[in-house]
Design a protein around this motif. Structure first.
Motif, PDB file in Angstrom:
ATOM      1  N   VAL A 258       0.863  -1.175   0.000  1.00 31.66           N
ATOM      2  CA  VAL A 258       0.000   0.000   0.000  1.00 31.66           C
ATOM      3  C   VAL A 258       0.902   1.229   0.000  1.00 31.66           C
ATOM      4  CG1 VAL A 258      -1.766   1.288   1.236  1.00 31.66           C
ATOM      5  CG2 VAL A 258      -1.806  -1.216   1.269  1.00 31.66           C
ATOM      6  N   GLY A 259       0.738   2.077  -1.005  1.00 30.71           N
ATOM      7  CA  GLY A 259       1.605   3.241  -1.108  1.00 30.71           C
ATOM      8  C   GLY A 259       2.954   2.874  -1.715  1.00 30.71           C
ATOM      9  N   VAL A 260       3.954   3.699  -1.437  1.00 29.67           N
ATOM     10  CA  VAL A 260       5.293   3.528  -2.010  1.00 29.67           C
ATOM     11  C   VAL A 260       6.148   2.680  -1.081  1.00 29.67           C
ATOM     12  CG1 VAL A 260       7.369   4.745  -2.787  1.00 29.67           C
ATOM     13  CG2 VAL A 260       5.099   5.752  -3.172  1.00 29.67           C
ATOM     14  N   GLU A 261       6.872   1.737  -1.652  1.00 32.63           N
ATOM     15  CA  GLU A 261       7.756   0.900  -0.840  1.00 32.63           C
ATOM     16  C   GLU A 261       8.814   1.770  -0.158  1.00 32.63           C
ATOM     17  OE1 GLU A 261      10.503  -3.141  -1.226  1.00 32.63           O
ATOM     18  OE2 GLU A 261       9.309  -2.452  -2.937  1.00 32.63           O
ATOM     19  N   GLY A 262       9.028   1.509   1.115  1.00 33.93           N
ATOM     20  CA  GLY A 262       9.983   2.286   1.898  1.00 33.93           C
ATOM     21  C   GLY A 262       9.369   3.525   2.539  1.00 33.93           C
ATOM     22  N   ARG A 263       8.097   3.812   2.218  1.00 33.26           N
ATOM     23  CA  ARG A 263       7.404   4.984   2.769  1.00 33.26           C
ATOM     24  C   ARG A 263       6.213   4.556   3.621  1.00 33.26           C
ATOM     25  NH1 ARG A 263       8.830   9.928   3.140  1.00 33.26           N
ATOM     26  NH2 ARG A 263       6.842  10.765   2.355  1.00 33.26           N
ATOM     27  N   GLY A 264       6.399   3.492   4.378  1.00 28.44           N
ATOM     28  CA  GLY A 264       5.298   2.926   5.144  1.00 28.44           C
ATOM     29  C   GLY A 264       4.757   3.855   6.207  1.00 28.44           C
ATOM     30  N   ILE A 265       5.658   4.539   6.908  1.00 29.83           N
ATOM     31  CA  ILE A 265       5.197   5.445   7.962  1.00 29.83           C
ATOM     32  C   ILE A 265       4.416   6.607   7.362  1.00 29.83           C
ATOM     33  CG2 ILE A 265       5.949   7.051   9.749  1.00 29.83           C
ATOM     34  CD1 ILE A 265       8.199   5.132  10.426  1.00 29.83           C
ATOM     35  N   ALA A 266       4.914   7.147   6.256  1.00 35.69           N
ATOM     36  CA  ALA A 266       4.196   8.248   5.598  1.00 35.69           C
ATOM     37  C   ALA A 266       2.824   7.790   5.108  1.00 35.69           C
ATOM     38  CB  ALA A 266       5.024   8.774   4.434  1.00 35.69           C
ATOM     39  N   THR A 267       2.722   6.535   4.678  1.00 35.73           N
ATOM     40  CA  THR A 267       1.448   6.012   4.184  1.00 35.73           C
ATOM     41  C   THR A 267       0.443   5.852   5.314  1.00 35.73           C
ATOM     42  OG1 THR A 267       2.564   4.835   2.390  1.00 35.73           O
ATOM     43  CG2 THR A 267       0.360   4.065   2.993  1.00 35.73           C
ATOM     44  N   ILE A 268       0.916   5.318   6.429  1.00 35.35           N
ATOM     45  CA  ILE A 268      -0.006   4.973   7.514  1.00 35.35           C
ATOM     46  C   ILE A 268      -0.248   6.139   8.467  1.00 35.35           C
ATOM     47  CG2 ILE A 268       1.494   4.112   9.382  1.00 35.35           C
ATOM     48  CD1 ILE A 268      -0.247   1.505   9.263  1.00 35.35           C
ATOM     49  N   ILE A 269       0.552   7.206   8.334  1.00 33.63           N
ATOM     50  CA  ILE A 269       0.444   8.309   9.298  1.00 33.63           C
ATOM     51  C   ILE A 269      -0.915   8.999   9.227  1.00 33.63           C
ATOM     52  CG2 ILE A 269       1.325  10.232   7.903  1.00 33.63           C
ATOM     53  CD1 ILE A 269       2.392   9.378  11.514  1.00 33.63           C
ATOM     54  N   GLU A 270      -1.533   9.026   8.048  1.00 39.38           N
ATOM     55  CA  GLU A 270      -2.877   9.595   7.941  1.00 39.38           C
ATOM     56  C   GLU A 270      -3.868   8.787   8.762  1.00 39.38           C
ATOM     57  OE1 GLU A 270      -4.062  11.069   3.838  1.00 39.38           O
ATOM     58  OE2 GLU A 270      -2.279   9.910   3.352  1.00 39.38           O
ATOM     59  N   MET A 271      -3.665   7.485   8.785  1.00 41.96           N
ATOM     60  CA  MET A 271      -4.510   6.605   9.584  1.00 41.96           C
ATOM     61  C   MET A 271      -4.321   6.899  11.062  1.00 41.96           C
ATOM     62  SD  MET A 271      -4.641   2.463   9.345  1.00 41.96           S
ATOM     63  CE  MET A 271      -5.988   1.513  10.053  1.00 41.96           C
ATOM     64  N   VAL A 272      -3.082   7.127  11.472  1.00 42.24           N
ATOM     65  CA  VAL A 272      -2.788   7.418  12.869  1.00 42.24           C
ATOM     66  C   VAL A 272      -3.435   8.739  13.292  1.00 42.24           C
ATOM     67  CG1 VAL A 272      -0.933   7.939  14.506  1.00 42.24           C
ATOM     68  CG2 VAL A 272      -0.680   6.040  12.889  1.00 42.24           C
ATOM     69  N   ALA A 273      -3.402   9.744  12.415  1.00 40.87           N
ATOM     70  CA  ALA A 273      -4.017  11.033  12.742  1.00 40.87           C
ATOM     71  C   ALA A 273      -5.508  10.876  13.019  1.00 40.87           C
ATOM     72  CB  ALA A 273      -3.787  12.026  11.603  1.00 40.87           C
ATOM     73  N   LEU A 274      -6.181  10.056  12.224  1.00 38.87           N
ATOM     74  CA  LEU A 274      -7.613   9.858  12.413  1.00 38.87           C
ATOM     75  C   LEU A 274      -7.916   9.028  13.651  1.00 38.87           C
ATOM     76  CD1 LEU A 274      -8.772   9.300   8.718  1.00 38.87           C
ATOM     77  CD2 LEU A 274      -8.998  11.359  10.107  1.00 38.87           C
ATOM     78  N   THR A 275      -7.083   8.032  13.933  1.00 35.57           N
ATOM     79  CA  THR A 275      -7.326   7.248  15.148  1.00 35.57           C
ATOM     80  C   THR A 275      -7.018   8.076  16.394  1.00 35.57           C
ATOM     81  OG1 THR A 275      -5.135   6.210  14.877  1.00 35.57           O
ATOM     82  CG2 THR A 275      -7.050   4.964  14.123  1.00 35.57           C
ATOM     83  N   ARG A 276      -6.092   9.020  16.301  1.00 32.27           N
ATOM     84  CA  ARG A 276      -5.860   9.927  17.436  1.00 32.27           C
ATOM     85  C   ARG A 276      -7.073  10.826  17.664  1.00 32.27           C
ATOM     86  NH1 ARG A 276       0.554  11.742  16.834  1.00 32.27           N
ATOM     87  NH2 ARG A 276       1.406   9.748  17.589  1.00 32.27           N
ATOM     88  N   LEU A 277      -7.687  11.279  16.593  1.00 31.45           N
ATOM     89  CA  LEU A 277      -8.935  12.023  16.745  1.00 31.45           C
ATOM     90  C   LEU A 277      -9.968  11.160  17.458  1.00 31.45           C
ATOM     91  CD1 LEU A 277     -10.944  14.340  16.168  1.00 31.45           C
ATOM     92  CD2 LEU A 277     -11.321  13.311  13.913  1.00 31.45           C
ATOM     93  N   ASP A 278     -10.014   9.895  17.102  1.00 32.23           N
ATOM     94  CA  ASP A 278     -10.974   9.001  17.739  1.00 32.23           C
ATOM     95  C   ASP A 278     -10.647   8.754  19.207  1.00 32.23           C
ATOM     96  OD1 ASP A 278     -12.533   8.839  15.539  1.00 32.23           O
ATOM     97  OD2 ASP A 278     -12.229   6.715  15.160  1.00 32.23           O
ATOM     98  N   CYS A 279      -9.374   8.840  19.580  1.00 28.74           N
ATOM     99  CA  CYS A 279      -9.029   8.775  21.001  1.00 28.74           C
ATOM    100  C   CYS A 279      -9.685   9.939  21.743  1.00 28.74           C
ATOM    101  CB  CYS A 279      -7.511   8.831  21.195  1.00 28.74           C
ATOM    102  SG  CYS A 279      -6.640   7.320  20.731  1.00 28.74           S
ATOM    103  N   MET A 280      -9.645  11.119  21.148  1.00 23.84           N
ATOM    104  CA  MET A 280     -10.298  12.281  21.751  1.00 23.84           C
ATOM    105  C   MET A 280     -11.805  12.071  21.835  1.00 23.84           C
ATOM    106  SD  MET A 280      -8.234  15.247  19.681  1.00 23.84           S
ATOM    107  CE  MET A 280      -9.283  16.546  20.309  1.00 23.84           C
ATOM    108  N   ILE A 281     -12.392  11.597  20.743  1.00 27.98           N
ATOM    109  CA  ILE A 281     -13.840  11.377  20.721  1.00 27.98           C
ATOM    110  C   ILE A 281     -14.233  10.364  21.789  1.00 27.98           C
ATOM    111  CG2 ILE A 281     -15.784  10.513  19.358  1.00 27.98           C
ATOM    112  CD1 ILE A 281     -14.206  11.441  16.838  1.00 27.98           C
ATOM    113  N   GLY A 282     -13.505   9.241  21.834  1.00 29.09           N
ATOM    114  CA  GLY A 282     -13.827   8.186  22.789  1.00 29.09           C
ATOM    115  C   GLY A 282     -13.696   8.652  24.226  1.00 29.09           C
ATOM    116  N   SER A 283     -12.627   9.392  24.530  1.00 31.71           N
ATOM    117  CA  SER A 283     -12.435   9.875  25.897  1.00 31.71           C
ATOM    118  C   SER A 283     -13.478  10.916  26.275  1.00 31.71           C
ATOM    119  CB  SER A 283     -11.027  10.447  26.050  1.00 31.71           C
ATOM    120  OG  SER A 283     -10.059   9.416  25.998  1.00 31.71           O
ATOM    121  N   ALA A 284     -13.783  11.818  25.342  1.00 34.00           N
ATOM    122  CA  ALA A 284     -14.832  12.807  25.608  1.00 34.00           C
ATOM    123  C   ALA A 284     -16.173  12.115  25.840  1.00 34.00           C
ATOM    124  CB  ALA A 284     -14.923  13.799  24.454  1.00 34.00           C
ATOM    125  N   ALA A 285     -16.427  11.039  25.102  1.00 34.61           N
ATOM    126  CA  ALA A 285     -17.675  10.280  25.268  1.00 34.61           C
ATOM    127  C   ALA A 285     -17.731   9.613  26.634  1.00 34.61           C
ATOM    128  CB  ALA A 285     -17.803   9.234  24.168  1.00 34.61           C
TER     129      ALA A 285
END
Length: 458
Positions: free
Chosen positions: A283-310
């Motif tokens: 998925v994405g460019v070989e050797g750029r795994g962190i850059a590929t998945i970092i968007e996923m991490v940003a959204l799951t961090r938002l969900d940490c905020m949502i879950g804790s606020a809930a």
């Protein structure tokens, strides 16, 4: 009759009735105002409907799912490898409702509407109150979409299944399912948040797929239909989609070693796995795994905020409900000035957490279209994740005190909220990792500082 009456030592009075069958949307003025303020008022009818479920039947499902945690079925009765996790029907009821109302995909199904991520954040906020555990596959499925779009042929195949409103728990190849969920596998024993220390290896095959050998120390929701996995390939750390079934329909070589015995989050299965030559697609460019998945991490961090606020919200709902019916020293607790002060403090912090979360959700939804919002999302997500998640255990403990001993027994939701409370401060990078992220942004991306202070000055 007289012999029986002598044992009637007391009547049950001055005890609140259990909170049941309320609408979690219609009773939350701060949530309704935040959703309207951040531009997602169009989702009101959807949220009213889901609010009735989250304050109603999903509450009972949350209790049952925690009382009957998942079980690993590594082998069948004749010793054949299964690598299946068995869940109580109540867990599947929660998942069915979560998928139906879009905890996993409401933003992506409404991408062309204003503040779609705010609307989805409200859905996630409501759904996380009766039980937080099933939010893990909901969150990861939501967050996987941007990463998958880096490889159009994979996105074309998987997105229709991930955007489905049908939850399908069957263990089948994705082509045969009505809908799919997706997880991620990043953490290894030796690395934790230091992903560059990962040792899992991916070897390219003649057909351009990859064979993956290695392990993951935390592999949450192993019954998802696929996981995004980081592994070392010839050109460095890369991101791979690892499905539960290979293209020929056979089970992929992802071996579940055990399920984690956790402090909380009992309804959710978190596992350790080994890859014994598992099938994977880049998925994405070989050797750029962190850059590929970092968007996923940003959204799951938002969900940490949502879950804790809930969780904050559900704790104060319980505290208000209890103190509004329980008398002490001649008054209802909530009418005692010192208790009213405590409740007001809890309400203020809960509503502030919600307001910050919804503002960041709006910024996240505008990353592609507005440089200011993109810069704000970059830094404020880490700040919000750090502060809200760290404050949640303290707030829930204070709310427990409002219930006294009743807040410490498992017939009440409060002990479950308290066990769950520390998780989001640890998942997706604990406090120091968030601080390092903020420092990195301030040093390397000065526009994030400008965006943050411009927002604060408002």
């Amino acid at each position: 009759m007289a012999a029986t009456n002598q044992f009637n030592t007391h009547e049950v009075n001055n005890q609140p009735f259990t909170l049941a069958n309320y609408n979690a949307w219609l009773t939350d003025i701060a949530l309704m105002e935040a959703v309207a303020r951040e531009g997602a008022g169009w989702a009101k009818d959807h949220l009213i409907e889901f609010g009735a479920r989250t304050g109603g039947d999903m509450m009972a499902s949350g209790f049952l799912a925690n009382e009957n945690p998942p079980k690993l079925r590594a082998f069948d009765s004749y010793g054949r490898r299964l690598d299946e996790v068995e869940f109580h029907p109540a867990y599947h009821e929660l998942m069915t409702a979560g998928v139906r109302y879009g905890m996993n995909n409401f933003a992506w199904r409404n991408e062309n509407r204003e503040s779609a991520h705010v609307a989805r954040a409200a859905v996630m906020y409501l759904g996380s109150q009766p039980e937080a555990g099933f939010g893990c596959p909901m969150s990861m499925s939501y967050a996987a979409i941007p990463a998958l779009r880096h490889t159009p042929q994979i996105a074309e195949k998987w997105l229709p299944k991930l955007l489905s409103q049908q939850y399908d728990p069957r263990s089948l190849p994705m082509e045969q399912k009505l809908g799919c969920t997706m997880g991620m596998g990043m953490t290894e024993k030796q690395g934790g948040s230091d992903l560059r220390r990962n040792t899992t290896r991916a070897t390219r095959q003649e057909d351009c797929t990859y064979e993956i050998i290695g392990h993951k120390w935390f592999f949450s929701a192993p019954m998802c239909d696929a996981h995004l996995v980081l592994a070392q390939s010839e050109n460095g750390l890369s991101c791979f989609l690892v499905p539960r079934f290979r293209p020929d329909g056979t089970k992929n070589a992802v071996r579940i070693q055990r399920l984690k015995d956790k402090l909380g989050d009992w309804a959710n299965a978190s596992s350790e796995v080994e890859f014994h030559g598992a099938f994977g697609e880049l998925v994405g460019v070989e050797g750029r795994g962190i850059a590929t998945i970092i968007e996923m991490v940003a959204l799951t961090r938002l969900d940490c905020m949502i879950g804790s606020a809930a969780q904050m919200r559900q704790a104060i709902v319980q505290a208000i409900h209890h103190t509004s019916q329980r008398e002490a020293f001649g008054k209802l607790l909530i009418d005692q000035p010192i208790m009213r002060n405590v409740i007001a403090d809890l309400a203020l912090e809960s509503e502030a957490a919600l307001a910050l979360t919804m503002r960041i959700a709006r910024a996240v939804g505008m990353i592609e279209s507005d440089p200011h919002e993109a810069a704000l999302a970059r830094i404020a997500t880490a700040i919000g994740k750090y502060w809200i998640c760290k404050r949640t255990p303290v707030l829930i403990n204070e709310a427990q005190e409002c219930l006294g001993g009743n807040g410490y027994v498992e017939e009440n939701i409060m002990p479950r909220l308290y066990r769950q409370a520390p998780l989001n401060s640890i998942w997706e990078g604990s406090g120091n990792v968030q601080c390092l992220d903020v420092l990195r942004a301030l040093n390397k991306e000065p526009e994030t500082r400008d965006a943050l202070f411009a927002e604060l000055q408002k």
